[in-house]
Design a protein around this motif. Structure first.
Motif, PDB file in Angstrom:
ATOM      1  N   LEU A 197       0.803  -1.220   0.000  1.00  0.00           N
ATOM      2  CA  LEU A 197       0.000   0.000   0.000  1.00  0.00           C
ATOM      3  C   LEU A 197       0.838   1.273   0.000  1.00  0.00           C
ATOM      4  O   LEU A 197       0.298   2.375  -0.037  1.00  0.00           O
ATOM      5  N   LEU A 199      -6.341   2.270  -5.742  1.00  0.00           N
ATOM      6  CA  LEU A 199      -7.037   1.014  -5.454  1.00  0.00           C
ATOM      7  C   LEU A 199      -8.321   0.889  -6.264  1.00  0.00           C
ATOM      8  O   LEU A 199      -8.668  -0.207  -6.716  1.00  0.00           O
ATOM      9  N   LEU A 222      -5.755  -5.781  -1.400  1.00  0.00           N
ATOM     10  CA  LEU A 222      -6.039  -4.492  -2.025  1.00  0.00           C
ATOM     11  C   LEU A 222      -7.530  -4.178  -2.006  1.00  0.00           C
ATOM     12  O   LEU A 222      -7.932  -3.028  -1.778  1.00  0.00           O
TER      13      LEU A 222
END
Length: 689
Positions: free
Chosen positions: A499, A590, A614
């Motif tokens: 991330l 995302l 995700l």
């Protein structure tokens, strides 16, 4: 901020609650969205005050009840303010006026489309001779390229411009019906002059008895009298009729019957025709379209405007609108924004608004740099890359914005379908931009051709590090050199997570490169099977366009990433803002990955276990952003007259405003139809008896 003036008004309690739970300074975020330029903010606020203090301009909802003729009279009144604005605030004030009005102005064609083309194509001598007339609205300009029979295929336009050496004039003619200029904004009623693109015909140096075609070239042509505004001799001109949107813009048609223009009205910054009819060619063949790239630059720079407006309306309405109790014990119904599907419809487009804003700023600077280099020393180094990027970005941003506006309208339920929401008008106008200035299915192909040429250059080089590349395509060299098998190797080596902004950016770089690699292999395989390139290209159009979109998304992400780093490394930016920008960046990444998942997993670079992570992270980032969505959209600082929305006004008086606008419309007090209705009812009654 301008909208602070509304704080003394009675505000909906739910909106007030949302504003009170902000975790960051709205004013600080607004300054970031204005490049911390206080002078620019001051001009914007004064323009907004001008708009809201005018008794006509401040009531955009009245447009919906007017005939087209009355709408046009009204918009001419709105346009009449521009001369004073330019005199007081200059170009910045003019563009802020256009950007902060609810409605589109036909003068935008003169101020943006014509101006971009003329400044790019006209020589310094021509600019000094004519441009001040257009700046002061003594003349009004437009851009006549598209024809009834040809749009995207500019090389095939049929209008001709034949040089007459004896009089040193060009004779411009529309030889067929399909050569009629069509869709020309600002031409139907307003333009006094237009830039006409026509096939340049000169005496063939090798055969004096023949004419040689040098391709489309731009000419400044007078089309209406400066004394009475009537069409000049040989000019047939008019409006093309009502459209899905942009109906305040007088898109027109133009036919030219062997009209003559002096030789100095060929816009000749990059090329020229001498007095004896010899052609002086440009340094780069695409320089003739520099003006078009300028218009695309403005479209890209303003791509966030529609999203900012629509997400503001949808967000404010979604915290006021309540539907269903989760439990019989609940005192109130639940705000619709609390439902996950409503967050999914709105929050990603708020994130996109920021990405698009940073992208527009970056591209505008790159365009200005390119134009400066061309004007100073005819340096075209940046042109190919910039043209390729403009094609991808114009296509992707306008379509993504249109999708975002549509999602916002749907998120407002039945009321979103009403013009009083402000979104249908916005949506219709945004759909126009998807097609204008380059058709969105063709533009990405130009980008992919350029990217393939870079891949070829790198593949055939003995030392890829010696190949000169622009910043937007550096990733192709990096990926070609990379030995990483998957994204886990990347973030493990950097001791970060999947991330982390660096990791997310790397995913998009690899995805774009991999799509190009696959296409290149498919093209080579098809060519080995004796298929011609044109046929293969046509068969692979879907994949080719998708690559253009992937490159555009990477450009947006890189622009967002660069700004994020700048913010995070600044001592002048608060920690809450840094955290918020991280969340918005992550949301854009995302959401895009989730929608394009096949691209990211097809070569195993992204593992399925990471896909699950995700997707869960996307849901989580919605929840993180949810408490701040009203403060975020408030940072756009859009005044009520800009939005023209009963659902999205700053004070949240949704239902009062809806009822007031509906009940006071003239249609409700008009009794002209009473007799007709009575006659129908009575006839029906008597027929039954």
């Amino acid at each position: 901020m301008y909208c602070n003036k509304y704080k003394n008004n009675k505000t909906n309690k739910d909106l007030e609650f949302e504003r009170n739970q902000a975790t960051f300074s709205v004013e600080e975020l607004n300054r970031i969205l204005n490049d911390n330029d206080q002078n620019s903010i001051n001009i914007k606020n004064e323009i907004k005050n001008l708009i809201e203090s005018d008794p006509i301009i401040s009531k955009p909802q009245e447009i919906h009840f007017l005939s087209r003729e009355d709408q046009f009279k009204r918009v001419l009144y709105v346009c009449s303010k521009l001369r004073g604005i330019r005199q007081k605030y200059g170009e910045a004030g003019v563009m802020q006026y256009h950007n902060n009005l609810f409605e589109e102005l036909p003068y935008i064609i003169n101020d943006l489309v014509f101006a971009s083309a003329f400044k790019s194509l006209a020589s310094e001598e021509q600019l000094n001779k004519w441009y001040h007339h257009f700046l002061n609205y003594e003349y009004l300009g437009s851009y006549s390229q598209t024809e009834l029979g040809h749009g995207s295929n500019v090389q095939a336009i049929e209008t001709t411009a034949t040089y007459i050496k004896e009089t040193q004039e060009f004779e411009i003619n529309s030889p067929t019906l399909t050569s009629t200029k069509w869709w020309v904004g600002g031409l139907g009623k307003l333009s006094t002059h237009t830039i006409v693109f026509a096939q340049l015909l000169l005496q063939d140096p090798e055969n004096p008895n023949k004419l040689k075609n040098y391709g489309p070239h731009p000419f400044l042509v007078s089309v209406r009298s400066l004394e009475n505004h009537q069409p000049l001799k040989g000019i047939t001109i008019g409006d093309i009729g009502p459209k899905l949107g942009f109906n305040l813009i007088d898109n027109g048609f133009l036919r030219l019957d062997h009209i003559r223009v002096p030789r100095d009205q060929l816009l000749n910054r990059f090329f020229n025709v001498t007095a004896d009819g010899k052609y002086i060619k440009p340094k780069h063949s695409r320089l003739i379209y520099a003006g078009m790239v300028g218009v695309r630059s403005a479209i890209i720079e303003n791509s966030f405007v529609s999203l900012a407006r629509s997400t503001t309306i949808a967000s404010r309405y979604s915290v006021i609108r309540k539907q269903f109790k989760l439990s019989p014990k609940d005192n109130e119904e639940r705000k619709v924004i609390e439902y996950a599907n409503q967050m999914q419809r709105i929050i990603p487009h708020i994130a996109s608004t920021f990405g698009f804003y940073f992208t527009g700023n970056r591209f505008a600077k790159e365009f200005d740099q390119m134009i400066s280099q061309i004007k100073v020393n005819q340096d075209t180094t940046l042109l190919s890359e910039l043209h390729a990027n403009s094609s991808a970005l114009k296509s992707y941003l306008t379509y993504a914005a249109a999708q975002g506006v549509s999602e916002c309208r749907l998120s407002c339920g039945g009321h979103g379908y009403s013009h009083f929401s402000g979104i249908p008008y916005l949506q219709a106008n945004q759909l126009h931009i998807v097609t204008a200035e380059g058709e969105n299915n063709l533009l990405p192909q130009q980008t992919t051709k350029y990217l393939l040429s870079i891949i070829k250059k790198l593949s055939t080089s003995e030392d890829v590090d010696q190949v000169k590349l622009g910043k937007s395509v550096e990733y192709l060299r990096d990926e070609m050199k990379s030995t990483l098998k998957n994204i886990e190797e990347y973030y493990s080596g950097k001791d970060t997570s999947i991330l982390h902004p660096d990791t997310l950016l790397q995913l998009f770089k690899h995805r774009s490169f991999n799509l190009l690699r696959i296409l290149s292999e498919n093209l080579q395989d098809a060519m080995m099977n004796s298929k011609d390139l044109a046929s293969v290209w046509g068969d692979l159009n879907v994949e080719i366009n998708h690559i253009g979109q992937a490159h555009a998304q990477l450009y947006v992400l890189q622009s967002f990433y660069d700004q994020l780093l700048k913010i995070k490394n600044s001592n002048q930016v608060s920690e809450p803002i840094k955290s918020l920008m991280d969340q918005l960046f992550q949301c854009y990444c995302l959401y895009t990955i989730n929608n394009e998942m096949v691209d990211f997993v097809q070569d195993g670079y992204l593992d399925l276990k990471e896909v699950d992570q995700l997707r869960k992270s996307l849901t989580n980032v919605y929840k993180q952003l949810r408490p701040n969505i009203i403060p975020i959209v408030d940072s756009f600082d859009l005044c009520d007259a800009t939005l023209g929305s009963a659902l999205g006004n700053y004070s949240g008086n949704v239902y009062d405003t809806l009822f007031n606008w509906a009940s006071t419309q003239a249609f409700n007090s008009n009794t002209n139809y009473t007799n007709e209705i009575n006659n129908i009812i009575n006839k029906s009654l008597y027929s039954k008896l």
